[in-house]
Design an enzyme around this catalytic site. Sequence first.
Site, mmCIF file in Angstrom:
data_model
loop_
_atom_site.group_PDB
_atom_site.id
_atom_site.type_symbol
_atom_site.label_atom_id
_atom_site.label_comp_id
_atom_site.label_asym_id
_atom_site.label_seq_id
_atom_site.Cartn_x
_atom_site.Cartn_y
_atom_site.Cartn_z
ATOM 1 N N ARG A 176 24.590 23.265 26.616
ATOM 2 C CA ARG A 176 23.569 24.316 26.592
ATOM 3 C C ARG A 176 23.569 25.015 25.238
ATOM 4 O O ARG A 176 22.503 25.332 24.702
ATOM 5 C CB ARG A 176 23.795 25.316 27.728
ATOM 6 N N CYS A 234 26.420 34.813 27.421
ATOM 7 C CA CYS A 234 26.342 33.537 28.138
ATOM 8 C C CYS A 234 24.877 33.338 28.505
ATOM 9 O O CYS A 234 24.003 33.636 27.709
ATOM 10 C CB CYS A 234 27.258 33.534 29.354
#
Length: 279
Positions: A176, A234
């Site tokens: 990611r 995050c």
Amino acid sequence: MGPLMDVAALRARIQAGQRTVLLDVRWKLGDPHGRDHYLEAHLPGAVFVDLATELAAPAQPERGRHPLPPLEQFQGSARRWGINDGDVVVAYDDSGNMAAARLWWMLRHAGVVEVYLLDGGLAAWRAAGLPVEGGDAPTVPGNVTLREGLMPAIDAEAAGTWARTGILLDARAGERYRGEFEPVDPRAGHIPGAVSAPTTENVDQSGRFLPADELRRRFSALGISGDAAVAVYCGSGVTAAHEVVALELAGIPASLYPGSFSEWSNNPERPVVAGGQPG
């Protein structure tokens, strides 16, 4: 004692009759059935905490997928869980404390001093041969009074310039960060200047946090040294809290960016970098 409590210490507290509020934060990205898992089996007396509705306000593009809830709402939840002023609180989940760390950070941020993560979570409790129970645990409403702002946090503006003078860590999975895979947010990649630091590497195969010296070596290898200012994000501010725990274990203070990449990537004026380098 730091941010962690091990199974032996928790068992000793319970056996000694010491008041301990146990909170079960079962949640995983892509698994909305945390309450069902809780009802099947949880630590005796543990109260379920719904991350999506009690540890977050409704998703908003300008604030991310899990915005922090208003203080009054969070205080109401904490009282419903049975927390009184001065209580010892122990939170856990069944995913290496990746979800429970969100509650740990929020309670610390709100002024609860003695809040811990059960190191290893439910798996460690079961591995010790200790009992679990099903169904809802009975609760008596508490009287805790919460405050705001006791843990360092940053906003999107600060996140965008943080890497100029400090270290900005991206706690998501490496794919990611690199922009190879993005299951939920509108754009793939990372905040410019951020360093990839997957939070899964903070724990061992059993879900327990690595020893402090190993965590220090891990973060040193990522460029953290001396008095460098550290901030973490995050996807939506959940697993970044886990990184803050790991950094605290290593003796490194860190700020959390609660909005994280879900907030950042929803604004097309904010740049996003793909690839394995900070950019």
